[in-house]
Design a protein around this motif. Structure first.
Motif, PDB file in Angstrom:
ATOM      1  N   TYR A   1      77.126 -36.957 -33.798  1.00  0.00           N
ATOM      2  CA  TYR A   1      76.360 -36.195 -33.134  1.00  0.00           C
ATOM      3  C   TYR A   1      77.304 -34.689 -33.110  1.00  0.00           C
ATOM      4  O   TYR A   1      78.200 -34.551 -32.889  1.00  0.00           O
ATOM      5  CB  TYR A   1      75.542 -35.376 -31.509  1.00  0.00           C
ATOM      6  CG  TYR A   1      74.926 -35.010 -31.108  1.00  0.00           C
ATOM      7  CD1 TYR A   1      73.283 -34.884 -31.651  1.00  0.00           C
ATOM      8  CD2 TYR A   1      75.652 -34.033 -30.412  1.00  0.00           C
ATOM      9  CE1 TYR A   1      72.445 -34.056 -30.598  1.00  0.00           C
ATOM     10  CE2 TYR A   1      74.813 -32.958 -29.698  1.00  0.00           C
ATOM     11  CZ  TYR A   1      73.655 -32.883 -29.840  1.00  0.00           C
ATOM     12  OH  TYR A   1      72.477 -31.665 -29.218  1.00  0.00           O
ATOM     13  N   ARG A   2      76.748 -33.465 -33.566  1.00  0.00           N
ATOM     14  CA  ARG A   2      77.232 -31.838 -33.637  1.00  0.00           C
ATOM     15  C   ARG A   2      75.802 -31.487 -32.934  1.00  0.00           C
ATOM     16  O   ARG A   2      74.901 -31.492 -32.611  1.00  0.00           O
ATOM     17  CB  ARG A   2      77.288 -31.239 -34.600  1.00  0.00           C
ATOM     18  CG  ARG A   2      77.563 -32.241 -35.532  1.00  0.00           C
ATOM     19  CD  ARG A   2      79.132 -31.529 -35.631  1.00  0.00           C
ATOM     20  NE  ARG A   2      79.363 -30.732 -35.091  1.00  0.00           N
ATOM     21  CZ  ARG A   2      79.945 -29.852 -36.440  1.00  0.00           C
ATOM     22  NH1 ARG A   2      81.000 -30.772 -37.541  1.00  0.00           N
ATOM     23  NH2 ARG A   2      80.733 -29.066 -36.499  1.00  0.00           N
TER      24      ARG A   2
ATOM     25  N   GLY B   1      80.814 -35.890 -36.836  1.00  0.00           N
ATOM     26  CA  GLY B   1      80.554 -35.072 -35.262  1.00  0.00           C
ATOM     27  C   GLY B   1      81.013 -35.777 -34.295  1.00  0.00           C
ATOM     28  O   GLY B   1      81.929 -36.845 -35.232  1.00  0.00           O
TER      29      GLY B   1
ATOM     30  N   ASP C   1      84.711 -35.348 -29.947  1.00  0.00           N
ATOM     31  CA  ASP C   1      84.715 -34.627 -31.567  1.00  0.00           C
ATOM     32  C   ASP C   1      84.974 -35.473 -32.293  1.00  0.00           C
ATOM     33  O   ASP C   1      85.030 -35.194 -33.547  1.00  0.00           O
ATOM     34  CB  ASP C   1      85.986 -33.489 -31.036  1.00  0.00           C
ATOM     35  CG  ASP C   1      87.000 -34.381 -31.056  1.00  0.00           C
ATOM     36  OD1 ASP C   1      87.150 -35.307 -30.780  1.00  0.00           O
ATOM     37  OD2 ASP C   1      87.945 -33.053 -30.968  1.00  0.00           O
TER      38      ASP C   1
END
Length: 458
Positions: free
Chosen positions: A43-44, A169, A298
């Motif tokens: 995920y970002r 991500g 991160d």
């Protein structure tokens, strides 16, 4: 600036207890598996940034969306979303000025329309919901509207990457659901006034704080003095020109949000800790609740969960006996099972859209994993007779179950699954080991956090 003191820091400690510590061998295996999987399912966070506003013609021709119309919204290569390598996007979708009650359904463009809904609304009401939807043909998502005509607004808050991405991500980590802000606490100082922001820090230790990138939370406005809106963001610079939830005077309105974190900007008491901020954009004050149920890193820890998008799939509709035999009564809990093919033995959590249908009394609903104690959180806060949705992310039990609790009256329940969170790393499949999967490593355990800080803007 005023400093808000009290028991809120204690609530963080109790709310976000992380269990289970990965072994060194498991960590090494996890790192190897992460490298092999690449960016798929990570995920970002972005923005939030506005992609669609039919009032002004942003993202679509200006004008209200009529009944039975499908709007194909371009999401890739806009608002910080890459042109390629994206599997799903997280949007905050708002309807405003609907002429009749109705609903929206979001799904991949040029695919079969699912039997599901993402956002249910009444005539004249402005309401928002978080929607996670797979990317369809041409980098677009389809928005189907049923009922009268309505304006539609969509803000992008993040995206999940596919195996084709050359970027990387973060992974999702579950925490025990719990409250990290309740402005009704006497020590908080009262409702957050209009034009003010509140910054809410968390503390996951030195290692966790360095790699934390976003919080998955439920934000609720309680008893606002006027109609208005709240905006959640990382607290850097001025609030963005977007909204997280919209409410009427005196209402109780929740919305799920995935909010990027940034270092707390205030010298005292939370300097440098990861934090999120909420801005009250209305003219009157409102109480605010924030419930935390997950975090994104991160990509450093390589012990978390990867997202697998699904076209919306219905797993419960008590009106027809699907998932549970009947409406949920007062002070009662229904256990919903989302078994295969929705879930697999590697599934640890679900991305849901939960809808209360025509409750007989004002109530609240809570969602949490089957087999665990009910947490002090709320997912939905419907008024009598309302049909209202909210997104949620919940862990599931080894038997693929999650609970839904109803406080008052009785209500029908509809639940759609938008995707699953999978644990892809090698691990023994016994319950003791499974409890640690998708949890942050031991060095990133939560600590008592300082009290939130509120500040007038302008």
């Amino acid at each position: 600036m005023r400093v808000l003191r009290g028991a809120v820091a204690t609530a963080v400690t109790l709310a976000a207890v992380l269990t289970g510590l990965p072994t060194t061998a498991a960590s090494a295996a996890g790192s190897a598996a992460a490298a092999q999987a690449g960016a798929d399912g990570t995920y970002r966070p972005v923005g939030p940034q506005r992609l669609l506003d039919t009032r002004s013609g942003l993202g679509a021709p200006a004008g209200a969306l009529p009944d039975r119309r499908v709007l194909n919204l371009q999401v890739t290569a806009r608002g910080g979303v890459p042109a390629n390598g994206v599997s799903a996007v997280v949007l905050n979708v708002t309807v405003t000025a609907p002429t009749k009650g109705g609903y929206l359904t979001l799904y991949p463009a040029e695919s079969t329309q699912p039997t599901a809904s993402n956002l249910n609304f009444s005539a004249g009401k402005t309401i928002a919901n978080s929607v996670t939807v797979p990317i369809g043909a041409g980098g677009r998502v389809a928005i189907l509207h049923r009922g009268g005509s309505t304006h539609v607004i969509a803000d992008v808050v993040g995206y999940y990457l596919s195996a084709a991405s050359t970027d990387m991500g973060g992974e999702y980590y579950t925490v025990e659901p719990g409250r990290i802000l309740d402005s009704r606490d006497p020590d908080f100082g009262g409702p957050l006034p209009g034009g003010w922001m509140v910054t809410v820090p968390v503390d996951f230790g030195e290692e966790g704080n360095a790699h934390l990138r976003a919080l998955a939370v439920n934000v609720t406005a309680v008893s606002p003095q006027t109609g208005g809106y709240l905006t959640a963001w990382n607290g850097e610079n001025d609030p963005p020109n977007t909204s997280t939830l919209n409410y009427g005077k005196g209402k109780i309105v929740p919305n799920m949000a995935i909010v990027p974190v940034a270092p707390c900007p205030w010298d005292y008491p939370c300097a440098g800790l990861p934090s999120i901020s909420i801005y009250n954009g209305s003219s009157g004050g409102t109480h605010i609740l924030i419930d935390l149920f997950g975090v994104y890193d991160d990509g450093t820890f390589a012990e978390g969960l990867r997202f697998r998008p699904l076209s919306p799939t219905r797993v419960a509709d008590t009106r027809i006996g699907l998932g549970a035999p009947s409406a949920i009564g007062p002070n009662s809990t229904a256990t919903i099972t989302a078994g295969e093919p929705v879930s697999t033995p590697d599934t640890r959590a679900l991305a849901l859209n939960v809808t209360a249908v025509q409750p007989t009394a004002g109530t609240y609903l809570s969602v949490w994993p089957a087999g665990q104690d009910r947490p002090v959180v709320s997912t939905l806060n419907p008024a009598p007779g309302e049909t209202v949705p909210n997104a949620a992310i919940t862990e599931i039990s080894p038997a693929y179950g999650f609970n839904v609790y109803n406080r008052s009256g009785s209500t029908h329940l509809v639940v759609d699954v938008a995707g699953t969170f999978e644990y892809l790393y090698p691990a023994a499949r016994n319950p003791a080991d499974r409890a640690a999967e998708g949890r942050l490593p031991g060095g990133a355990e939560p600590r008592p956090a300082p009290a939130p800080v509120a500040k007038r803007l302008g």
